[in-house]
Design a protein around this motif. Structure first.
Motif, short mmCIF file in Angstrom:
data_model
loop_
_atom_site.label_atom_id
_atom_site.label_comp_id
_atom_site.label_asym_id
_atom_site.label_seq_id
_atom_site.Cartn_x
_atom_site.Cartn_y
_atom_site.Cartn_z
N ILE D 2 0.86 -1.20 0.00
CA ILE D 2 0.00 0.00 0.00
C ILE D 2 0.89 1.24 0.00
N ILE D 3 0.60 2.07 -0.94
CA ILE D 3 1.38 3.31 -0.98
C ILE D 3 0.59 4.39 -0.27
N LYS D 4 1.31 4.95 0.65
CA LYS D 4 0.63 5.98 1.43
C LYS D 4 0.54 7.27 0.63
N ARG D 5 -0.66 7.88 0.62
CA ARG D 5 -0.83 9.14 -0.12
C ARG D 5 -0.76 10.29 0.87
N ASN D 6 0.28 11.08 0.70
CA ASN D 6 0.42 12.21 1.62
C ASN D 6 -0.61 13.29 1.27
N PRO D 7 -1.25 13.85 2.25
CA PRO D 7 -2.17 14.97 1.94
C PRO D 7 -1.40 16.19 1.47
N LEU D 8 -2.05 17.03 0.67
CA LEU D 8 -1.38 18.22 0.16
C LEU D 8 -1.12 19.20 1.30
N THR D 9 0.00 19.89 1.17
CA THR D 9 0.26 20.93 2.18
C THR D 9 -0.61 22.16 1.86
N TRP D 10 -0.70 23.08 2.78
CA TRP D 10 -1.56 24.27 2.52
C TRP D 10 -1.02 25.05 1.34
N PHE D 11 0.34 25.04 1.18
CA PHE D 11 0.95 25.79 0.05
C PHE D 11 0.55 25.16 -1.28
N GLU D 12 0.54 23.88 -1.27
CA GLU D 12 0.16 23.18 -2.50
C GLU D 12 -1.32 23.40 -2.80
N LYS D 13 -2.09 23.50 -1.72
CA LYS D 13 -3.53 23.66 -1.93
C LYS D 13 -3.86 25.01 -2.55
N LEU D 14 -2.96 25.97 -2.48
CA LEU D 14 -3.19 27.28 -3.10
C LEU D 14 -3.31 27.17 -4.62
#
Lengths: 571, 471, 161, 176
Positions: D2-14
């Motif tokens: 299983i590959i863990k999916r990292n959540p986007l950082t707030w900067f990326e979410k911009l």
């Protein structure tokens, strides 16, 4: 190259125990030689019996042993003999084995040629040891130093023993740096044979075949040493009726068939097991074809019929199959001689309607002894229905005391056994002629024969109410027929023949028939069903079995009993 | 002091001696035949009877006579292998196809004393119940064939040959058959094929052993000229007397053909093993030494197919010491007794007893090229290794002698020769590969030096060529 | 076939054939006889022998090409055979062959049979003549000459009538 | 796994930085040299070693190198090659080469330019050359015959002169 016959199983009285590659095996003390006489079993034969092939060029099971190629050299060990002429035993009581070595250099093996060395009790044969491999490599290197790099243009490529053994037993590289010996190429040896001396490995199979089997001592070796070449006497032709067998025998591409030369590469061809139809011997053949074109016949080993051979005449008698004047359409002619091309359904329907009006006894059938047993059986059903007078057309020619018979029909004995023809073939033809001219016979069915060739002229044919012709090639009779049904060559269908000696042999389909032509047994069966309300089997093997069951001569043998080599019946 | 011992050539070079039958008979000729043919059946100790024929064969067996043709196989044993129960006629062939380079002994016998051969043959034929015999003489001896035919006519006239030999009821006919320049006819099965009117292709053994399946597939005896002559002397002297000549297991006398770089080349008859190689070359009774100022380089001891021996070579020999036990001693080439067994122990053979002497003026590569060309020419070409290999070796050596040698050619030649020996139908495989193997092994430095020099010269000329074309 | 065999030769041949239980054996002797008579073995000779011995011509042709003493082309009146094998080579037969060739205007490099322009002499460099003790040796037709120096060779050739 | 999916950082979410990054790439191309070509008016120069359509070649003596061994026909994956062998007639002009195809056809509609034919050819008689765009108005037109293939293929010299060497060796032996 022709396959070498697998020897029929012989139940030996005496056996010899030898060791082949470490495993003890019992082999018969004697084995048939090339003429079938018992001789002490050789290493090569013994190894073959236990499934070990020893490579060879000059040896052929159907030819006298020459022992000149040295390819079959193997390392052997013999039980060591003490001074008391008794075998020396190891501590565990087994005989002590002494490996064959050169007396002057014991580090090197002294090989024995497997083709001529008889097996001896407790002999150890090494078909795969390092020493055996070394000897093979040496022989192959010798054979290849003067062999041209002709594989790209050589017809033998793909079935060449030199290629095969080089891959299997040879070295990748030769040390040879000298100039190759050049010898004559494209030598016109005879009307059917082309010789390339550079490719020849001088195994002398061709010489031995033509001298000892075909009894025409026409070939020899000229010059000496490395310059040895196979040749016919200058100015004379190698032209007996069996020359093409030397092409099969030639393990390399030295002898090639002019007919097959540069026509097709062998790896493209499909091989189909069949029977030669040029005479009543019924030589077993392999048909080489590609994309519905036949390129060659080759003999197929069958000791009960043709050993490994066939005649040139039969071998080259396949071209008619692709002739332009093949009948390709179903034709119905009206009384104004206007013909229309119809589908099979139509012609069978209209023909059966006409036939069902025929009175018993008013029908004559001329069949062909080139038709298969199954077809003749169906014709016989029709004949019985009409109480028709039947016969086949005889075909006589020259025979010899080897393979060629004077009876040129491949299935005369089948026609006799089924009851279409009688001991003297064609004896009923004058009767039929008379019947027609006197008006007793109103309908004539002719299958696979040009009846005008047996004296039935236009005047006679004009007296008939109905003339039905089925044939393969166009003919005058075909032009006159009220119903014309295109037939198939034996290469285009399956079936069986009974040969001169009463051997029932089957043939398989190699190519598709041209145009509307279709296997005769198929439409003959349809006709029988329509006309007689009988229901013969609807597969070819079924038809054979049915015929066999209804015919004492065949003694109930089954299609599957025929195998690829056929089976004998009493005739 | 070693000296010649003339038995077979006893009369040949006597002043006034002619090949006529009268001259031969005046010197005791045909007495052995008369004696042999007059033998009576004899009872042995164990109650069996021995026919005259068996008695002659016993004498030959007890004489220890070994074949003089090349292989040195016991003559008595060879005769004992003959299948006498087949009911087929037994043939005898005299092998007078003297073709081994270096050999010229049979020529002397045939030219100078042909009746000796005829007498030996008649006795041998009688001993083996032979009624038809041939002398296969090489084609290059037309004069020899003429002399033999004349001798046979004379013998016929005197009743030694033909129907009812000497009134005994024994019939024998001998014919001369001429070869036509093929060395391979010296091989007995090749000779038989040739006599049958075919190409002289040696037969495979098994199954075609001449003693069982020889000429016309009948039992056949093939003996060398000198061997058959010896049979006459054996009958004269008695087998055991003859066996006293020479050395044990190497009995009788042998004619040695000496050629090459010696002062007195020629033929010398010696008791087998009673002269050494050194004596044969250097003694005044024989070769008389090398030419002025030369040193010995090599000798070929038994016709050109024998392995070469290099001057100074030492061999380990088993010799009985004073207590009669065998002991290993080192023997120099020149001290090798000239007999069958010593030469075999030295890794070569006495072959047809022909010594070719080579001194330091001889280029060893050229000499081998010459020998190889001979064998390439003489290979019958029947079986693969020899057919292809003999010419291959000759081509390689020819290349070497024409300035295109390579350093690796010594190994290259060894590789080719190794692939031939022991893998052929007849002994020709050995005959053509042994000279190459032995020359290359013993003079490897010369082969390699020559190859290296050629390569260097080639490189230089290539560079020159490159410079020239650049200019 | 137009081969003129004199009665005498033919009866000699008949006699030769009786020497052997099987006719084929006589083929080499017959080839010698015809070569001696005609100087070479022609196609007609081969066919004549084959017929005489109930053989196929190829059987005889095989022999002619195998045995080097039989030649299929006419040669000079005198055939000079110079021995080239080892003992003679050590004795200088190479030079002798060259000498003889150049004397007769022939190619010294050619070892095969070659005939001088006037058709009188043919020279061939042959394998061992079995007289190695008196090297080098030559044969001039059936005559044998030992220890042949270049001068002796000249004499031999000059003496040929 | 299983590959863990990292959540986007707030900067990326911009998303805006990513957009700007994208435009930067686009903008930079306005100032670079154009790579598109106006095909078919403009034609691409293919690099060395390009494998386009297979054609037959001749040797320096203008002989068809193909000897009709039919290995290419055998190996061709889409079965685009059809060779008609010459049959038994001896062509004296061809000397020791003996054989050349009577007809050699490549169906260019089928050919996939895989190069197996070139690779398998023992005589170096067929080469993939630079043509990549073959057109025609009918299917028949796209089956190239021997003449066409040889014309398009031209002459190709080779260091290996097998047949010539063989002829020379034979001649040398004759004169010896």
């Amino acid at each position: 190259m022709a396959n070498e016959t697998t020897k029929a199983e012989i139940k030996p009285v005496e056996t010899v125990t030898v060791k082949v590659d470490g495993s003890r095996v019992e082999v018969p003390k004697t084995t048939p030689d090339w003429q079938g006489n018992p001789i002490p079993t050789t290493i090569l034969q013994a190894c073959k019996m236990v499934g070990k092939e020893i490579p060879h060029y000059c040896y052929h099971p159907k030819l006298p042993v020459a022992g000149n190629c040295r390819m079959c050299l193997v390392e052997v060990g013999m039980p060591a003999m003490g001074r008391d002429r008794k075998p020396i035993l190891n501590q565990d009581g087994t005989p002590k084995i002494q490996k064959g070595v050169l007396p002057y250099d014991p580090s090197l093996p002294r090989g024995a040629i497997a083709c001529a060395t008889p097996v001896a009790p407790n002999m150890e044969i090494h078909t795969d040891s390092d020493n055996t491999k070394m000897m093979r490599e040496g022989i192959l290197e010798s054979l290849l130093i003067n062999h041209p790099l002709d594989c790209t243009i050589c017809d033998q490529a793909g079935e060449c023993k030199l290629q095969e053994y080089s891959m299997e037993h040879g070295q990748a590289k030769s040390q040879f740096v000298e100039t190759k010996v050049s010898k004559p190429k494209q030598v016109d040896l005879g009307p059917r044979i082309m010789l390339d001396d550079e490719r020849c490995v001088l195994c002398t199979r061709c010489i031995r075949f033509t001298r000892d089997v075909a009894h025409d001592d026409a070939l020899g070796i000229v010059n000496r040493g490395s310059y040895n070449t196979i040749a016919a006497y200058p100015g004379s032709k190698f032209d007996n009726n069996y020359t093409l067998n030397t092409v099969d025998l030639c393990p390399v591409g030295a002898l090639t068939s002019k007919d097959f030369r540069f026509q097709m590469r062998v790896w493209f061809m499909k091989e189909t097991e069949s029977i030669c139809t040029s005479c009543s011997t019924g030589c077993n053949i392999k048909v080489g074809s590609r994309e519905n074109k036949v390129y060659r016949y080759e003999p197929r080993d069958n000791d009960a019929v043709n050993a490994s051979w066939m005649c040139d005449e039969g071998r080259l008698n396949y071209k008619w199959v692709h002739r332009e004047d093949r009948l390709k359409e179903c034709l119905i002619r009206n009384h104004n001689s206007e013909s229309r091309s119809v589908e099979w359904v139509t012609i069978i329907q209209e023909l059966s309607e006409r036939l069902s009006k025929c009175e018993k006894g008013s029908v004559a059938i001329l069949a062909s002894a080139r038709a298969s047993n199954e077809e003749l059986y169906l014709i016989k059903l029709l004949a019985d229905h009409f109480e028709a007078i039947t016969d086949c057309v005889p075909r006589k020619g020259e025979g010899d005391d080897f393979l060629v018979q004077s009876d040129k029909n491949p299935n005369s004995n089948g026609a006799r056994a089924i009851g279409i023809a009688f001991s003297e073939m064609g004896i009923q033809i004058p009767e039929i002629d008379e019947g027609i001219s006197e008006g007793r016979i109103k309908t004539l069915l002719s299958f696979g024969e040009n009846i005008t060739r047996v004296g039935m002229n236009d005047e006679l044919l004009a007296k008939l109410d109905l003339l039905v012709v089925s044939d393969i090639l166009g003919s005058h009779a075909a032009d006159k027929a009220d119903f014309l049904l295109p037939g198939c060559a034996h290469l285009e269908k399956r079936g069986s023949f009974v040969n001169e000696k009463g051997r029932v042999q089957k043939f398989m389909k190699a190519v598709e028939a041209p145009g509307k032509a279709r296997p005769d047994w198929e439409w003959l069966r349809e006709l029988v069903v329509h006309v007689t309300n009988e229901k013969p089997a609807d597969t070819l093997p079924g038809l054979f079995n049915e015929m066999s069951a209804n015919n004492a001569a065949f003694g109930g043998i089954q299609w599957k009993d025929l195998g690829s080599l056929g089976t004998d019946i009493k005739i | 002091m070693p000296k010649e011992f003339r038995l077979i050539l006893k009369n040949a070079d006597k002043p006034g001696y002619t090949p006529d039958i009268d001259c031969y008979m005046a010197n005791g000729g045909y007495e052995a035949l008369k004696k042999s043919i007059a033998l009576k059946a004899k009872e042995t100790d164990d109650g069996k009877t021995k026919t005259p024929q068996e008695q002659i064969r016993d004498e030959v067996m007890s004489s220890g006579l070994r074949g003089r043709g090349g292989a040195g196989f016991s003559c008595g044993l060879k005769w004992s292998f003959v299948d006498r129960r087949s009911g087929k006629p037994i043939y005898m062939i005299c092998n007078a196809d003297e073709s081994e380079p270096g050999t010229f002994k049979d020529r002397q016998i045939i030219h100078k004393d042909p009746h000796q051969l005829v007498e030996g043959m008649i006795i041998s034929a009688f001993a083996n119940d032979v009624h038809l015999a041939y002398i296969y003489i090489r084609g290059e001896f037309p004069e020899g064939a003429r002399i033999l035919n004349k001798a046979l006519d004379e013998a016929r006239e005197k009743g030694f040959l033909g129907k009812d030999v000497l009134g005994t009821g024994y019939d024998l006919e001998i014919h001369v058959h001429r070869g036509a320049g093929a060395y391979i006819c010296g091989e007995e099965t090749g000779l038989i094929e040739s006599l049958e009117g075919k190409r002289a292709y040696p037969r495979i053994k098994p199954p075609y052993f001449p003693a069982v399946l020889g000429l016309y597939m009948c039992p056949t005896i093939v003996n060398n000229v000198e061997t058959l002559c010896a049979v006459g002397h054996i009958m004269n002297m008695g087998g055991s007397e003859y066996a006293k000549l020479g050395t044990p297991r190497n009995t009788g006398t042998r004619i040695v053909s000496l050629s090459g770089m010696v002062k007195k080349p020629g033929y010398y008859e010696i008791e087998v093993g009673k002269a050494t190689i050194g004596e044969l070359i250097f003694d005044d009774a024989f070769g008389g030494g090398l030419l002025e100022g030369r040193t010995l380089k090599a000798i070929i001891p038994g016709g050109s197919s024998a392995k070469v021996l290099k001057a100074g070579e030492k061999f380990q020999m088993k010799r009985p010491n004073k207590d009669g036990e065998l002991e290993s001693v080192e023997v120099d080439l020149l001290d090798l007794p000239y007999d069958f067994d010593s030469l075999m122990a030295a890794g070569t053979m006495s072959g047809s007893s022909a010594i070719i002497v080579m001194d330091d003026s001889v280029d060893i590569v050229e000499a081998l090229a010459n020998v190889s060309a001979f064998y390439a020419h003489e290979s019958c070409g029947q079986c693969t290794p020899c057919r292809e290999g003999s010419l291959w070796m000759s081509k390689a050596l020819n290349r070497m002698t024409s300035g295109k040698g390579r350093k690796e050619d010594a190994d290259y030649l060894t590789h080719i020769a190794t692939n031939i020996q022991g893998r052929t139908i007849c002994a020709f495989g050995e005959a053509c590969s042994w000279p190459v193997l032995s020359f290359v092994k013993k003079f490897k430095d010369e082969f390699e030096a020559r190859g290296a020099a050629d390569e260097a010269a080639q490189l230089e000329s290539n560079q020159k060529g490159a410079v020239n074309s650049a200019n | 076939m137009s081969l003129n065999i004199p009665q005498k030769l033919e009866s000699e041949i008949e006699e030769l054939i009786t020497h052997y239980p099987e006719k084929r054996s006589a083929s080499m002797m017959l080839l010698h006889a015809l070569q001696e008579h005609f100087g070479y073995v022609s196609k007609e000779s081969i066919e004549w022998i084959a017929k005489k011995l109930e053989l196929k011509p190829i059987n005889v042709h095989e022999l002619v090409t195998f045995y080097p003493m039989f030649r299929q082309e006419p040669a000079g009146k005198y055939v000079v055979k110079v021995c080239r094998t080892l003992s003679c080579a050590l004795g200088g037969s190479g030079k002798l062959h060259k000498h003889v060739c150049s004397k007769l205007g022939l190619d010294a490099e050619n070892h095969g049979l070659q005939t001088s322009e006037d058709g009188k002499f043919s020279v061939e460099f042959v394998e061992c003549l079995a007289s190695c003790g008196t090297a080098p040796v030559i044969m001039c037709n059936n005559e044998f000459h030992e220890g042949v120096s270049q001068e002796k060779a000249d004499t031999i050739i000059n003496q040929c009538p | 796994m299983i590959i863990k999916r990292n959540p986007l950082t707030w900067f990326e979410k911009l998303y805006i930085p990513a957009l700007i990054g994208g435009f930067k790439v686009t903008l930079s191309h306005f100032f670079k040299k154009k790579v598109t070509m106006q095909y078919p008016e403009e034609k691409w120069t293919v690099p060395e070693g390009y494998r386009g359509a297979p054609y037959l070649v001749k040797d320096e003596k203008d002989r068809t190198k193909c000897v009709s061994c039919q290995l290419c026909e055998f190996v061709c994956p889409p079965k685009a090659i059809k060779i008609t062998p010459p049959g038994p007639e001896v062509n004296a002009e061809r000397g020791n080469i003996e054989k050349e195809p009577e007809q050699f056809e490549i169906n260019m509609l089928r050919c996939i330019f895989c190069g197996y034919c070139q690779e398998v050819c023992p005589e170096e008689a067929i080469f993939l050359q630079k043509d990549y765009s073959l057109t025609g108005e009918s299917r028949e037109e796209m089956i190239y015959d021997k003449t066409t293939l040889l014309e398009l293929g031209g002459v190709k010299e080779s260091n290996i002169k097998k047949w010539d060497k063989k002829a020379a060796d034979a001649k040398a032996q004759q004169s010896h």
